[in-house]
Scaffold this motif. Structure first.
Motif, PDB file in Angstrom:
ATOM      1  N   TYR A 109       0.831  -1.207   0.000  1.00  0.00           N
ATOM      2  CA  TYR A 109       0.000   0.000   0.000  1.00  0.00           C
ATOM      3  C   TYR A 109       0.864   1.254   0.000  1.00  0.00           C
ATOM      4  O   TYR A 109       0.558   2.233  -0.670  1.00  0.00           O
ATOM      5  CB  TYR A 109      -0.943   0.025   1.202  1.00  0.00           C
ATOM      6  CG  TYR A 109      -1.924  -1.115   1.233  1.00  0.00           C
ATOM      7  CD1 TYR A 109      -2.581  -1.550   0.070  1.00  0.00           C
ATOM      8  CD2 TYR A 109      -2.188  -1.793   2.412  1.00  0.00           C
ATOM      9  CE1 TYR A 109      -3.466  -2.607   0.106  1.00  0.00           C
ATOM     10  CE2 TYR A 109      -3.078  -2.849   2.450  1.00  0.00           C
ATOM     11  CZ  TYR A 109      -3.716  -3.253   1.296  1.00  0.00           C
ATOM     12  OH  TYR A 109      -4.601  -4.292   1.330  1.00  0.00           O
ATOM     13  N   LEU A 110       1.960   1.214   0.745  1.00  0.00           N
ATOM     14  CA  LEU A 110       2.871   2.359   0.770  1.00  0.00           C
ATOM     15  C   LEU A 110       3.520   2.557  -0.598  1.00  0.00           C
ATOM     16  O   LEU A 110       3.681   3.682  -1.055  1.00  0.00           O
ATOM     17  CB  LEU A 110       3.926   2.183   1.859  1.00  0.00           C
ATOM     18  CG  LEU A 110       3.387   2.212   3.293  1.00  0.00           C
ATOM     19  CD1 LEU A 110       4.479   1.811   4.281  1.00  0.00           C
ATOM     20  CD2 LEU A 110       2.812   3.571   3.649  1.00  0.00           C
ATOM     21  N   LYS A 111       3.876   1.471  -1.264  1.00  0.00           N
ATOM     22  CA  LYS A 111       4.461   1.563  -2.608  1.00  0.00           C
ATOM     23  C   LYS A 111       3.462   2.131  -3.609  1.00  0.00           C
ATOM     24  O   LYS A 111       3.837   2.790  -4.570  1.00  0.00           O
ATOM     25  CB  LYS A 111       4.953   0.197  -3.070  1.00  0.00           C
ATOM     26  CG  LYS A 111       6.203  -0.257  -2.377  1.00  0.00           C
ATOM     27  CD  LYS A 111       6.632  -1.633  -2.849  1.00  0.00           C
ATOM     28  CE  LYS A 111       7.837  -2.120  -2.072  1.00  0.00           C
ATOM     29  NZ  LYS A 111       8.215  -3.490  -2.449  1.00  0.00           N
ATOM     30  N   LEU A 112       2.173   1.877  -3.384  1.00  0.00           N
ATOM     31  CA  LEU A 112       1.128   2.390  -4.280  1.00  0.00           C
ATOM     32  C   LEU A 112       0.879   3.883  -4.075  1.00  0.00           C
ATOM     33  O   LEU A 112       0.216   4.516  -4.884  1.00  0.00           O
ATOM     34  CB  LEU A 112      -0.181   1.616  -4.078  1.00  0.00           C
ATOM     35  CG  LEU A 112      -0.185   0.181  -4.567  1.00  0.00           C
ATOM     36  CD1 LEU A 112      -1.480  -0.507  -4.167  1.00  0.00           C
ATOM     37  CD2 LEU A 112      -0.010   0.122  -6.078  1.00  0.00           C
ATOM     38  N   GLY A 113       1.393   4.436  -2.993  1.00  0.00           N
ATOM     39  CA  GLY A 113       1.243   5.867  -2.778  1.00  0.00           C
ATOM     40  C   GLY A 113       0.595   6.282  -1.478  1.00  0.00           C
ATOM     41  O   GLY A 113       0.462   7.476  -1.206  1.00  0.00           O
ATOM     42  N   ALA A 114       0.179   5.330  -0.660  1.00  0.00           N
ATOM     43  CA  ALA A 114      -0.358   5.694   0.655  1.00  0.00           C
ATOM     44  C   ALA A 114       0.766   6.317   1.475  1.00  0.00           C
ATOM     45  O   ALA A 114       1.933   5.942   1.337  1.00  0.00           O
ATOM     46  CB  ALA A 114      -0.919   4.470   1.362  1.00  0.00           C
ATOM     47  N   ASP A 115       0.415   7.271   2.301  1.00  0.00           N
ATOM     48  CA  ASP A 115       1.432   7.931   3.120  1.00  0.00           C
ATOM     49  C   ASP A 115       1.657   7.222   4.450  1.00  0.00           C
ATOM     50  O   ASP A 115       2.717   7.365   5.060  1.00  0.00           O
ATOM     51  CB  ASP A 115       1.029   9.383   3.372  1.00  0.00           C
ATOM     52  CG  ASP A 115       1.065  10.184   2.087  1.00  0.00           C
ATOM     53  OD1 ASP A 115       2.164  10.415   1.571  1.00  0.00           O
ATOM     54  OD2 ASP A 115      -0.016  10.554   1.580  1.00  0.00           O
ATOM     55  N   LEU A 116       0.636   6.462   4.892  1.00  0.00           N
ATOM     56  CA  LEU A 116       0.739   5.783   6.180  1.00  0.00           C
ATOM     57  C   LEU A 116      -0.338   4.716   6.271  1.00  0.00           C
ATOM     58  O   LEU A 116      -1.395   4.849   5.649  1.00  0.00           O
ATOM     59  CB  LEU A 116       0.568   6.803   7.318  1.00  0.00           C
ATOM     60  CG  LEU A 116       0.835   6.365   8.741  1.00  0.00           C
ATOM     61  CD1 LEU A 116       2.289   5.909   8.927  1.00  0.00           C
ATOM     62  CD2 LEU A 116       0.527   7.499   9.713  1.00  0.00           C
ATOM     63  N   MET A 117      -0.080   3.684   7.048  1.00  0.00           N
ATOM     64  CA  MET A 117      -1.050   2.625   7.327  1.00  0.00           C
ATOM     65  C   MET A 117      -1.230   2.580   8.835  1.00  0.00           C
ATOM     66  O   MET A 117      -0.248   2.520   9.564  1.00  0.00           O
ATOM     67  CB  MET A 117      -0.514   1.267   6.860  1.00  0.00           C
ATOM     68  CG  MET A 117      -0.175   1.178   5.397  1.00  0.00           C
ATOM     69  SD  MET A 117      -1.589   1.265   4.339  1.00  0.00           S
ATOM     70  CE  MET A 117      -2.592  -0.030   4.998  1.00  0.00           C
ATOM     71  N   LEU A 118      -2.500   2.609   9.289  1.00  0.00           N
ATOM     72  CA  LEU A 118      -2.790   2.556  10.720  1.00  0.00           C
ATOM     73  C   LEU A 118      -3.882   1.547  11.004  1.00  0.00           C
ATOM     74  O   LEU A 118      -4.676   1.213  10.131  1.00  0.00           O
ATOM     75  CB  LEU A 118      -3.257   3.927  11.239  1.00  0.00           C
ATOM     76  CG  LEU A 118      -2.265   5.067  11.240  1.00  0.00           C
ATOM     77  CD1 LEU A 118      -2.959   6.359  11.646  1.00  0.00           C
ATOM     78  CD2 LEU A 118      -1.121   4.772  12.191  1.00  0.00           C
ATOM     79  N   SER A 119      -3.957   1.155  12.253  1.00  0.00           N
ATOM     80  CA  SER A 119      -5.063   0.327  12.715  1.00  0.00           C
ATOM     81  C   SER A 119      -6.335   1.168  12.700  1.00  0.00           C
ATOM     82  O   SER A 119      -6.282   2.400  12.816  1.00  0.00           O
ATOM     83  CB  SER A 119      -4.770  -0.145  14.140  1.00  0.00           C
ATOM     84  OG  SER A 119      -5.921  -0.673  14.728  1.00  0.00           O
ATOM     85  N   ASN A 120      -7.488   0.524  12.588  1.00  0.00           N
ATOM     86  CA  ASN A 120      -8.760   1.238  12.640  1.00  0.00           C
ATOM     87  C   ASN A 120      -8.935   1.991  13.949  1.00  0.00           C
ATOM     88  O   ASN A 120      -9.543   3.053  13.980  1.00  0.00           O
ATOM     89  CB  ASN A 120      -9.935   0.264  12.487  1.00  0.00           C
ATOM     90  CG  ASN A 120     -10.180  -0.114  11.057  1.00  0.00           C
ATOM     91  OD1 ASN A 120      -9.977   0.667  10.146  1.00  0.00           O
ATOM     92  ND2 ASN A 120     -10.616  -1.343  10.851  1.00  0.00           N
ATOM     93  N   HIS A 121      -8.429   1.435  15.020  1.00  0.00           N
ATOM     94  CA  HIS A 121      -8.645   2.010  16.351  1.00  0.00           C
ATOM     95  C   HIS A 121      -7.326   2.550  16.893  1.00  0.00           C
ATOM     96  O   HIS A 121      -6.586   1.832  17.553  1.00  0.00           O
ATOM     97  CB  HIS A 121      -9.261   0.970  17.273  1.00  0.00           C
ATOM     98  CG  HIS A 121     -10.526   0.406  16.704  1.00  0.00           C
ATOM     99  ND1 HIS A 121     -11.717   1.107  16.707  1.00  0.00           N
ATOM    100  CD2 HIS A 121     -10.776  -0.750  16.062  1.00  0.00           C
ATOM    101  CE1 HIS A 121     -12.650   0.383  16.109  1.00  0.00           C
ATOM    102  NE2 HIS A 121     -12.100  -0.743  15.708  1.00  0.00           N
ATOM    103  N   VAL A 122      -7.063   3.811  16.603  1.00  0.00           N
ATOM    104  CA  VAL A 122      -5.822   4.449  17.045  1.00  0.00           C
ATOM    105  C   VAL A 122      -6.079   5.206  18.337  1.00  0.00           C
ATOM    106  O   VAL A 122      -7.174   5.718  18.574  1.00  0.00           O
ATOM    107  CB  VAL A 122      -5.254   5.414  15.976  1.00  0.00           C
ATOM    108  CG1 VAL A 122      -4.872   4.671  14.723  1.00  0.00           C
ATOM    109  CG2 VAL A 122      -6.212   6.527  15.668  1.00  0.00           C
TER     110      VAL A 122
END
Length: 135
Positions: A109-122
């Motif tokens: 996902y990061l390679k596709l261009g997302a800036d960050l990945m997080l859990s649903n419940h931060v």
């Protein structure tokens, strides 16, 4: 010889969070309620939609700074979703939210261009740090 100095400590946020426009695209009511609570706490304007198609005409053209997107909504179409927003708002930060993602999935996902990945419940503190560092 000892000199006493007064040090002023500024505990204000690094940025004025009220100037950040945040869009949440997510179907989970618990996630929505969590984001509403956090955004109200920090005075951040938040717009929510269950899908991109449900964003109103007025809201879709706002100058978004950060977009949080449910990773389960657009399986296989992530690059299209990222490109749609980044074409209109080049400086926008796209953060995907999801659970139980393997490291390899997160990296793709990061390679596709997302800036960050997080859990649903931060946690609230994580939300604040993410908003400040992504803005």
């Amino acid at each position: 010889m000892s000199h006493k100095t007064n040090v002023m400590v500024n505990d204000m946020p690094l940025v004025d969070l009220q100037n950040i426009n945040v869009l949440l695209i997510h179907q989970d009511l618990a996630v929505f309620e969590q984001f509403v609570k956090y955004s109200q706490h920090y005075g951040i304007p938040l717009v929510h939609a269950v899908a991109i198609e449900h964003i109103g005409e007025k809201e879709i053209t706002l100058p978004w700074d950060i977009i949080f997107i449910d990773i389960n909504l657009y399986q296989g179409e992530y690059i299209d979703v990222i490109n749609v927003f980044k074409a209109s708002f080049p400086a926008i930060k796209v953060i995907f939210l999801g659970e139980s993602m393997l490291l390899q999935q997160r990296l793709s996902y990061l390679k596709l261009g997302a800036d960050l990945m997080l859990s649903n419940h931060v946690a609230q503190e994580v939300f604040e740090v993410v908003i400040q560092t992504m803005y």
